[in-house]
Structures are given as structure tokens and as C-alpha cells.
Design a protein around this motif. Structure first.
Motif, PDB file in Angstrom:
ATOM      1  N   ASN A  21       1.089  -1.242   0.030  1.00 55.22           N
ATOM      2  CA  ASN A  21       0.380  -0.245  -0.295  1.00 55.22           C
ATOM      3  C   ASN A  21       1.199   1.149   0.172  1.00 55.22           C
ATOM      4  OD1 ASN A  21      -2.089  -0.648  -0.495  1.00 55.22           O
ATOM      5  ND2 ASN A  21      -2.627  -1.368   1.945  1.00 55.22           N
ATOM      6  N   THR A  79     -11.685  12.283   2.962  1.00 60.71           N
ATOM      7  CA  THR A  79     -10.690  11.024   2.972  1.00 60.71           C
ATOM      8  C   THR A  79     -11.178  10.440   4.335  1.00 60.71           C
ATOM      9  OG1 THR A  79      -8.908  12.362   1.418  1.00 60.71           O
ATOM     10  CG2 THR A  79      -8.810  10.149   2.829  1.00 60.71           C
ATOM     11  N   ARG A  81     -13.778  10.469   5.441  1.00 62.46           N
ATOM     12  CA  ARG A  81     -15.274   9.553   5.269  1.00 62.46           C
ATOM     13  C   ARG A  81     -15.114   8.746   4.495  1.00 62.46           C
ATOM     14  NH1 ARG A  81     -20.701  12.426   5.707  1.00 62.46           N
ATOM     15  NH2 ARG A  81     -22.086  10.428   5.142  1.00 62.46           N
ATOM     16  N   TYR A  82     -14.706   8.434   3.135  1.00 61.14           N
ATOM     17  CA  TYR A  82     -14.643   7.613   2.974  1.00 61.14           C
ATOM     18  C   TYR A  82     -13.314   6.906   2.357  1.00 61.14           C
ATOM     19  CZ  TYR A  82     -18.868   9.807   1.266  1.00 61.14           C
ATOM     20  OH  TYR A  82     -19.974  10.902   0.932  1.00 61.14           O
ATOM     21  N   GLY A  83     -12.347   7.253   2.708  1.00 61.14           N
ATOM     22  CA  GLY A  83     -10.529   5.920   2.804  1.00 61.14           C
ATOM     23  C   GLY A  83     -10.068   6.576   2.371  1.00 61.14           C
ATOM     24  N   ARG A  85      -8.223   4.833  -0.199  1.00 58.90           N
ATOM     25  CA  ARG A  85      -8.617   4.078  -1.330  1.00 58.90           C
ATOM     26  C   ARG A  85      -9.371   4.223  -2.433  1.00 58.90           C
ATOM     27  NH1 ARG A  85      -8.497  -2.469   1.865  1.00 58.90           N
ATOM     28  NH2 ARG A  85      -5.581  -1.757   1.095  1.00 58.90           N
ATOM     29  N   VAL A  86     -10.388   4.680  -1.859  1.00 59.32           N
ATOM     30  CA  VAL A  86     -11.608   5.242  -2.956  1.00 59.32           C
ATOM     31  C   VAL A  86     -11.280   6.365  -3.506  1.00 59.32           C
ATOM     32  CG1 VAL A  86     -14.053   6.585  -2.667  1.00 59.32           C
ATOM     33  CG2 VAL A  86     -14.089   4.242  -1.497  1.00 59.32           C
ATOM     34  N   MET A  87     -10.562   7.940  -2.762  1.00 54.34           N
ATOM     35  CA  MET A  87     -10.686   8.925  -2.688  1.00 54.34           C
ATOM     36  C   MET A  87      -9.335   9.380  -4.101  1.00 54.34           C
ATOM     37  SD  MET A  87     -12.394  11.276  -1.716  1.00 54.34           S
ATOM     38  CE  MET A  87     -11.594  12.377  -2.210  1.00 54.34           C
ATOM     39  N   THR A  89      -8.496   6.691  -5.607  1.00 54.77           N
ATOM     40  CA  THR A  89      -9.013   5.925  -7.362  1.00 54.77           C
ATOM     41  C   THR A  89     -10.075   7.715  -8.062  1.00 54.77           C
ATOM     42  OG1 THR A  89      -9.695   4.031  -6.499  1.00 54.77           O
ATOM     43  CG2 THR A  89     -10.177   4.522  -8.474  1.00 54.77           C
ATOM     44  N   ALA A  90     -10.666   7.902  -6.858  1.00 56.26           N
ATOM     45  CA  ALA A  90     -11.494   8.787  -8.007  1.00 56.26           C
ATOM     46  C   ALA A  90     -11.128  10.063  -8.147  1.00 56.26           C
ATOM     47  CB  ALA A  90     -12.374   9.596  -6.915  1.00 56.26           C
TER      48      ALA A  90
END
Length: 173
Positions: A21, A79, A81-83, A85-87, A89-90
Motif C-alpha cells: 500500500n 478522505t 469519510r470515504y478512505g 483507496r476511494v479517494m 481512485t476518484a
């Protein structure tokens, strides 16, 4: 069960995937910083092609830096709130088409469109606000400095942008 009783399993969970990671996040940072600063190395080319004034060139170069600096605050909150990985990627998913759009708009010689794209390239500069909490979460307290230091090395993307981008443009047109 006490907190000390669960400590070994927590440490074991942190170690699973932490190096992978950290490497992926650092590479994402390199790409984000490269995209964030891609206008700078191309500014002299744009300035000549569009006959820009010094002020126009300054606006063009400063736009993504300003936007990226300010946008780190809401992206950091997202980040949390959603983490990471999600951010990651977005943000990188939005950034990649913008880099391609920069090439297309640059060929059109449209200052207004280039400033517009430059504004949105500022989003790429928010990767720092994503990566710091993402990387440090994977490491024990005494190793968080190491993790954030390695991730911070991803800022080399600005140097990659300065050295590689003009060569890519010269080679590909």
C-alpha cells in the motif's frame, strides 16, 4: 479482553499489505504531482504558440497550484469519510482525462480553455491530503514518520514533470 491482549493481532493486521500500500500510494503521488504541475514545463511552449503576456502565463501556471492547495482541505475531509483507496481512485480517475485534455486544448491554442483545464488539474494536487492519512494508518505509531516520509517522496512527480513532459511533447508533438 484488555487492550494489551489484542495488541499482537492489531500489529499483525497492520503489517499485512502495508509495504504494498505504501508503494502504490507513493506511485499514485508521483502521478498526481506530475499531473498537477504539467502546465509549468509546457508554459513556454504555450506562451510562444499563443503569444501570451507574462501575466497570462503566470495565471496559467499558478491556477492548478492555487486550486490544489485550497482543495486539499475538502479532499482531506472526504478522505476521512470515504478512505484513501476511494479517494485515490476518484482523484486519479478525474486527473487522467484532464492530462489528455491538456494536450488537446494545447493544440487548439485557446488560452481560455487552457486556463479552464488548468483549474481542474489543480485537483491532482490534492493527493497529498489523501496519502498522508492513508499511509500512516497502515503503520504502528513508531513507524508513521517513516511511512509519511516515503509517501512524501512522491513529490518527485514535480521533477518528473519538469524533466519528462517537455521530452514527451517534443517526441510526440
Amino acid at each position: 479482553m484488555s487492550a494489551e491482549g489484542t495488541r499482537p493481532s492489531v500489529d499483525a493486521e497492520l503489517k499485512v499489505g502495508q509495504t504494498r500500500n505504501l508503494i502504490i500510494a507513493t506511485l499514485a503521488s508521483v502521478m498526481g504531482f506530475w499531473a498537477w504541475t504539467i502546465i509549468g514545463p509546457l508554459s513556454s511552449r504555450y506562451s510562444q504558440a499563443m503569444d501570451l503576456t507574462a501575466g497570462q502565463t503566470s495565471i496559467l501556471v499558478a491556477m492548478p497550484i492555487l486550486v490544489g492547495s485550497v482543495a486539499r482541505v475538502p479532499v482531506g475531509a472526504l478522505t476521512d469519510r470515504y478512505g484513501g483507496r476511494v479517494m485515490f481512485t476518484a482523484i486519479l480517475g478525474v486527473t487522467a482525462p484532464l492530462v489528455l485534455l491538456t494536450a488537446i486544448v494545447g493544440q487548439l491554442n485557446s488560452f481560455g480553455l487552457l486556463v479552464f483545464v488548468s483549474f481542474f488539474l489543480g485537483i491532482a494536487g490534492t493527493v497529498f491530503a489523501i496519502g498522508i492519512p492513508f499511509c500512516s494508518a497502515w503503520y504502528e505509531a513508531h513507524r508513521k514518520g517513516f511511512a509519511t516520509g516515503v509517501f512524501g517522496a512522491g513529490m518527485v512527480g514535480t521533477a518528473v514533470s519538469a524533466f519528462v513532459t517537455p521530452r514527451i511533447v517534443a517526441g510526440l508533438g
